[in-house]
Design an enzyme around this catalytic site. Structure first.
Site, PDB file in Angstrom:
ATOM      1  N   SER A 154      -3.115   2.737   8.262  1.00 44.77           N
ATOM      2  CA  SER A 154      -2.490   3.939   7.948  1.00 44.77           C
ATOM      3  C   SER A 154      -3.599   4.377   7.511  1.00 44.77           C
ATOM      4  O   SER A 154      -4.891   3.395   6.589  1.00 44.77           O
ATOM      5  CB  SER A 154      -1.344   3.977   6.617  1.00 44.77           C
ATOM      6  OG  SER A 154      -0.165   3.976   8.072  1.00 44.77           O
ATOM      7  N   TRP A 204       2.457   3.769   0.023  1.00 49.74           N
ATOM      8  CA  TRP A 204       2.740   5.200   0.995  1.00 49.74           C
ATOM      9  C   TRP A 204       3.047   4.861   2.354  1.00 49.74           C
ATOM     10  O   TRP A 204       3.334   4.957   3.041  1.00 49.74           O
ATOM     11  CB  TRP A 204       2.323   6.302   0.729  1.00 49.74           C
ATOM     12  CG  TRP A 204       0.791   5.850   0.466  1.00 49.74           C
ATOM     13  CD1 TRP A 204       0.527   6.224  -1.037  1.00 49.74           C
ATOM     14  CD2 TRP A 204      -0.060   5.676   1.590  1.00 49.74           C
ATOM     15  NE1 TRP A 204      -1.253   6.006  -0.654  1.00 49.74           N
ATOM     16  CE2 TRP A 204      -1.487   5.804   1.624  1.00 49.74           C
ATOM     17  CE3 TRP A 204       0.064   6.309   3.269  1.00 49.74           C
ATOM     18  CZ2 TRP A 204      -1.941   6.415   1.673  1.00 49.74           C
ATOM     19  CZ3 TRP A 204      -0.696   6.650   3.847  1.00 49.74           C
ATOM     20  CH2 TRP A 204      -2.686   6.129   3.156  1.00 49.74           C
ATOM     21  N   CYS A 205       2.377   3.158   2.038  1.00 52.18           N
ATOM     22  CA  CYS A 205       1.293   3.206   3.670  1.00 52.18           C
ATOM     23  C   CYS A 205       2.801   2.299   4.662  1.00 52.18           C
ATOM     24  O   CYS A 205       3.214   1.771   4.127  1.00 52.18           O
ATOM     25  CB  CYS A 205       0.135   2.736   3.948  1.00 52.18           C
ATOM     26  SG  CYS A 205       0.165   1.462   6.274  1.00 52.18           S
ATOM     27  N   TYR A 206       3.296   3.241   6.179  1.00 55.56           N
ATOM     28  CA  TYR A 206       4.096   2.515   6.771  1.00 55.56           C
ATOM     29  C   TYR A 206       3.817   0.951   6.851  1.00 55.56           C
ATOM     30  O   TYR A 206       4.605   0.292   6.705  1.00 55.56           O
ATOM     31  CB  TYR A 206       4.476   3.394   8.445  1.00 55.56           C
ATOM     32  CG  TYR A 206       5.124   2.621   9.268  1.00 55.56           C
ATOM     33  CD1 TYR A 206       6.932   2.840   9.089  1.00 55.56           C
ATOM     34  CD2 TYR A 206       4.838   2.418  10.211  1.00 55.56           C
ATOM     35  CE1 TYR A 206       7.539   2.010  10.432  1.00 55.56           C
ATOM     36  CE2 TYR A 206       5.538   1.195  11.089  1.00 55.56           C
ATOM     37  CZ  TYR A 206       6.336   1.383  10.614  1.00 55.56           C
ATOM     38  OH  TYR A 206       7.295   0.463  12.278  1.00 55.56           O
ATOM     39  N   ALA A 225      -1.572  -0.164   0.082  1.00 61.06           N
ATOM     40  CA  ALA A 225      -0.677   0.921  -0.325  1.00 61.06           C
ATOM     41  C   ALA A 225       0.937   0.866  -0.376  1.00 61.06           C
ATOM     42  O   ALA A 225       1.114   1.039   0.945  1.00 61.06           O
ATOM     43  CB  ALA A 225      -1.571   2.459  -0.069  1.00 61.06           C
TER      44      ALA A 225
END
Length: 467
Positions: free
Chosen positions: A303, A153-155, A151
């Site tokens: 995440s 947005w995932c760190y 994803a």
């Protein structure tokens, strides 16, 4: 020396010669009635003697400091994968336990994962973007398809991306898909391909899955069969893993053989979850202070999208204290009216979120636990027969800004219920029997005498009128 004559003078039960007694029909009837009454009262007294006589009191809990309480649980989560399921127990004293049950694991990514050094320069895309329409064709074409479900947005997805793309470029040039065709590395953006990720039970990002020549779908049960990679995520580790997977294969495609993998690589490749749910079963031992038992998704290198986490669950069993075996309850049937009334209040209850409450929903249960102890004084001293913990349960649903969880907050009462079994003494039972037999016999004799004398008086009056 005392003579027999003097001894006879002390006889309380002097005998009347049989020739001087007279039997009557009324006396026979009264005797039968008296015998029936004796039998009835004897049965009632025996039943009272055998019955359990208890007294109930409320006292301060006698548990010693440092005693532990066992919590048994069997809970099913239809939408929480066993890949990341975690059980955490904490209390007001600061004790924190992370535990697993007998039917699940807390994920293979809990150890430290090496992501390599952060790569500053721009890395060209080496992995092939996959979508729902192309995924099945690629998985059937290549003997090995390794996919990074991520994803943006995932760190952790962003930490993996440079190493993954660099490794994909190396693998592409080493095992050219057009000339070699043994392996392909791909990417799936779960924010755009939500249905594809859901079909493969992806709940944590990133998830690296290994698909074997189109065998990821079993037609008989619809279960997905493939592996998950939980090893280091630096470029060298990824390339090494791929090389060991490809080594047993010839350029022409055939099923993957994992027997040739090294122990180091094999340790990081585990079977992927076959369903999107998990059954959590086991027990924990906690201190007898207020605390929380929390079930959630947990990983040190993944995440989670909290808006898509659904913590719906079915409580098959939840109890406190040692479980009472059916055999023990059978042997102690006399205690059944006092036990087992509220020790499993949540059993077989479902708490399902059909998204009518929106996203980020935590399901909480507030449990108030009370100890019940049954003691007996049959041996002359107080002995404990059995201990049981009963509880009341109140459940609620709450919106949260954090990752949704299933939370069981338990609080133990400082008081306990003491049920004492008080058996009747045998001497008291014998005394009552003597009173029953003697009393009924005496009363029947008095009634017979009154009835007999009344009849004689009536006859004398009738004779007096005739003369």
């Amino acid at each position: 020396m005392v003579s027999p004559t003097k001894l006879k003078s002390m006889d309380f039960y002097r005998k009347i010669p049989r020739d001087l007694t007279e039997a009557s029909l009324s006396g026979a009837g009264l005797s039968i009635v008296a015998a029936l009454i004796m039998m009835l009262l004897f049965g009632m007294e025996l039943s009272s003697y055998l019955a359990v006589n208890t007294t109930t009191t409320v006292v301060v809990d006698k548990s010693a400091d440092g005693d532990f309480l066992r919590i048994d649980f069997n809970i099913s989560f239809p939408a929480l994968s066993c890949e990341f399921a975690s059980v955490d127990v904490s209390d007001v004293l600061g004790t924190h336990l992370k535990t697993t049950g007998g039917e699940f694991h807390a994920g293979f990514a809990s150890h430290h994962i090496n992501h390599g050094e952060e790569i500053k320069e721009e890395i060209p895309d080496g992995a092939v973007p996959l979508v729902s329409t192309t995924f099945d064709s690629f998985s059937k074409h290549f003997p090995i398809l390794i996919v990074n479900f991520n994803a943006p947005w995932c760190y952790w997805s962003n930490r993996l991306k440079p190493s993954w793309e660099k490794a994909a470029s190396i693998i592409y040039h080493k095992y050219n898909p057009e000339t070699d065709g043994r392996v392909l590395l791909g990417n799936v953006d779960c924010t755009e391909q939500a249905e594809l990720c859901k079909r493969n039970h992806i709940q944590g990002y990133p998830s690296i899955r290994i698909f074997r020549h189109g065998s990821d779908l079993k037609e008989d049960h619809g279960h997905h069969e493939h592996e998950s990679y939980y090893g280091d995520r630096d470029t060298d580790s990824i390339v090494k893993m791929v090389n060991e997977l490809v080594a047993p294969l010839h350029p022409e495609a055939h099923p993957l053989d994992l027997a040739g993998l090294s122990n180091e690589t094999l340790k990081h490749i585990k079977k992927a979850p076959v369903t999107g749910g998990c059954r959590i079963e086991g027990y924990v031992r906690v201190k007898k202070v207020p605390g929380n038992l929390v079930v959630s998704a947990h990983s040190g290198a993944h995440s989670f999208d909290s808006s898509k986490m659904n913590m719906s669950h079915v409580v098959t069993h939840l109890s406190f204290g040692r479980m009472i075996s059916p055999r023990l309850l059978t042997d102690m049937k006399r205690l059944l009216p006092y036990l087992g009334l509220s020790h499993d209040k949540l059993d077989e209850k479902a708490f399902i979120n059909q998204h009518e409450f929106g996203a980020n929903v935590t399901i909480e249960h507030y449990l108030q636990v009370v100890k019940t102890e049954v003691t007996t004084t049959r041996t002359g001293q107080e002995d404990s027969l059995i201990e049981e913990y009963e509880y009341t349960a109140h459940s609620s649903i709450a919106q949260t800004y954090y990752l949704p969880v299933a939370k069981f907050h338990y609080e133990l009462s400082p008081m306990q219920i003491m049920i004492t079994e008080n058996p009747k003494s045998f001497s008291h039972f014998i005394t009552n029997l003597c009173a029953i037999f003697g009393g009924v016999f005496t009363v029947a004799g008095i009634l017979d005498s009154i009835f007999h004398n009344t009849i004689r008086l009536v006859k004398k009056v009738e004779l007096g009128k005739n003369f």
